[in-house]
Design a protein around this motif. Structure first.
Motif, mmCIF file in Angstrom:
data_model
loop_
_atom_site.group_PDB
_atom_site.id
_atom_site.type_symbol
_atom_site.label_atom_id
_atom_site.label_comp_id
_atom_site.label_asym_id
_atom_site.label_seq_id
_atom_site.Cartn_x
_atom_site.Cartn_y
_atom_site.Cartn_z
ATOM 1 N N ILE A 100 0.874 -1.181 0.000
ATOM 2 C CA ILE A 100 0.000 0.000 0.000
ATOM 3 C C ILE A 100 0.906 1.225 0.000
ATOM 4 N N LYS A 101 0.652 2.128 -0.948
ATOM 5 C CA LYS A 101 1.489 3.321 -1.083
ATOM 6 C C LYS A 101 0.581 4.534 -1.279
ATOM 7 N N ALA A 102 0.851 5.602 -0.546
ATOM 8 C CA ALA A 102 0.109 6.845 -0.721
ATOM 9 C C ALA A 102 0.473 7.471 -2.069
ATOM 10 N N ILE A 103 -0.544 7.949 -2.777
ATOM 11 C CA ILE A 103 -0.351 8.689 -4.028
ATOM 12 C C ILE A 103 -1.235 9.927 -3.958
ATOM 13 N N ASP A 104 -1.062 10.865 -4.877
ATOM 14 C CA ASP A 104 -1.913 12.056 -4.891
ATOM 15 C C ASP A 104 -3.374 11.644 -4.988
ATOM 16 N N GLY A 105 -4.165 12.042 -3.999
ATOM 17 C CA GLY A 105 -5.598 11.783 -4.020
ATOM 18 C C GLY A 105 -6.010 10.381 -3.614
ATOM 19 N N GLY A 106 -5.093 9.592 -3.048
ATOM 20 C CA GLY A 106 -5.499 8.254 -2.629
ATOM 21 C C GLY A 106 -4.349 7.317 -2.359
ATOM 22 N N VAL A 107 -4.561 6.060 -2.710
ATOM 23 C CA VAL A 107 -3.550 5.027 -2.497
ATOM 24 C C VAL A 107 -3.408 4.157 -3.737
ATOM 25 N N GLU A 108 -2.217 3.594 -3.856
ATOM 26 C CA GLU A 108 -1.985 2.548 -4.847
ATOM 27 C C GLU A 108 -1.823 1.249 -4.068
ATOM 28 N N MET A 109 -2.637 0.274 -4.438
ATOM 29 C CA MET A 109 -2.519 -1.052 -3.843
ATOM 30 C C MET A 109 -1.903 -1.961 -4.895
ATOM 31 N N GLU A 110 -0.897 -2.704 -4.486
ATOM 32 C CA GLU A 110 -0.196 -3.572 -5.420
ATOM 33 C C GLU A 110 -0.140 -4.984 -4.862
ATOM 34 N N ASP A 111 -0.496 -5.941 -5.693
ATOM 35 C CA ASP A 111 -0.414 -7.357 -5.352
ATOM 36 C C ASP A 111 0.605 -8.010 -6.276
ATOM 37 N N ILE A 112 1.512 -8.781 -5.692
ATOM 38 C CA ILE A 112 2.450 -9.582 -6.475
ATOM 39 C C ILE A 112 2.365 -11.000 -5.920
ATOM 40 N N ILE A 113 1.953 -11.914 -6.782
ATOM 41 C CA ILE A 113 1.804 -13.306 -6.372
ATOM 42 C C ILE A 113 2.769 -14.161 -7.177
ATOM 43 N N ASP A 114 3.631 -14.864 -6.480
ATOM 44 C CA ASP A 114 4.481 -15.873 -7.100
ATOM 45 C C ASP A 114 3.873 -17.214 -6.730
ATOM 46 N N TYR A 115 3.610 -18.042 -7.737
ATOM 47 C CA TYR A 115 2.923 -19.297 -7.482
ATOM 48 C C TYR A 115 3.376 -20.386 -8.437
ATOM 49 N N LYS A 116 3.160 -21.608 -7.989
ATOM 50 C CA LYS A 116 3.454 -22.783 -8.798
ATOM 51 C C LYS A 116 2.223 -23.669 -8.758
ATOM 52 N N VAL A 117 1.822 -24.163 -9.912
ATOM 53 C CA VAL A 117 0.665 -25.053 -9.963
ATOM 54 C C VAL A 117 1.117 -26.483 -9.684
ATOM 55 N N PRO A 118 0.218 -27.305 -9.139
ATOM 56 C CA PRO A 118 0.574 -28.705 -8.883
ATOM 57 C C PRO A 118 0.516 -29.535 -10.170
ATOM 58 N N LEU A 119 0.828 -30.780 -10.070
ATOM 59 C CA LEU A 119 0.687 -31.783 -11.131
ATOM 60 C C LEU A 119 1.691 -31.649 -12.267
#
Length: 153
Positions: A100-119
């Motif tokens: 979560i980062k403050a920006i002019d007039g609000g916030v920027e929310m950032e999601d970073i997902i590192d994942y591996k699928v099974p099988l």
């Protein structure tokens, strides 16, 4: 071993404190998850987020199959970011960073997902037709739901 990365940013017209208060409450995950996923918290969401917190829930990610998912909140810096990692569930690896980062007039929310699928190779073959589109659909829903709750940036 193929590890995928999913990256999403969203801006909202709210304060950093308001964004943190909402996102750091495990109970609010149900609010921003599509109803058809049958998301139900079993335990661990009874206090504010902290490092080491274990949260257990039931989710129906694909084909109506209910799955128990256990995550651990591994890192928390109040008001800045947190990390959840799957300990048990549908992925071979799940490491999700929330910033979560403050920006002019609000916030920027950032999601970073590192994942591996099974099988193994079967999972890799299913990734572009099942797993990746499902993640995109879930985050599209989240984007819309957060805009409904907090307004559009």
């Amino acid at each position: 071993m193929k590890i995928y990365t999913f990256h999403k940013k969203q801006n909202l017209p709210i304060s950093k404190e308001e964004a943190w208060e909402f996102l750091s409450s495990p109970k609010n995950l149900k609010t921003i998850t599509p109803d058809y996923m049958g998301f139900n918290i079993l335990s661990g969401a009874d206090r504010p987020m902290y490092s080491g917190q274990i949260i257990q829930y039931i989710v129906t990610p694909v084909l109506g199959v209910k799955t128990k998912w256990v995550t651990e909140i591994t890192h928390v810096v109040d008001g800045e970011y947190f990390v959840d990692e799957q300990r048990f569930g549908p992925y071979a690896l799940w490491h999700h960073k929330h910033f979560i980062k403050a920006i002019d007039g609000g916030v920027e929310m950032e999601d970073i997902i590192d994942y591996k699928v099974p099988l193994g190779i079967l999972g890799q073959m299913a990734h572009p037709i099942l797993v990746k589109p499902k993640l995109e659909e879930i985050f599209k829903y989240r984007t819309q739901k957060l805009e409904e709750l907090f307004g559009k940036y």
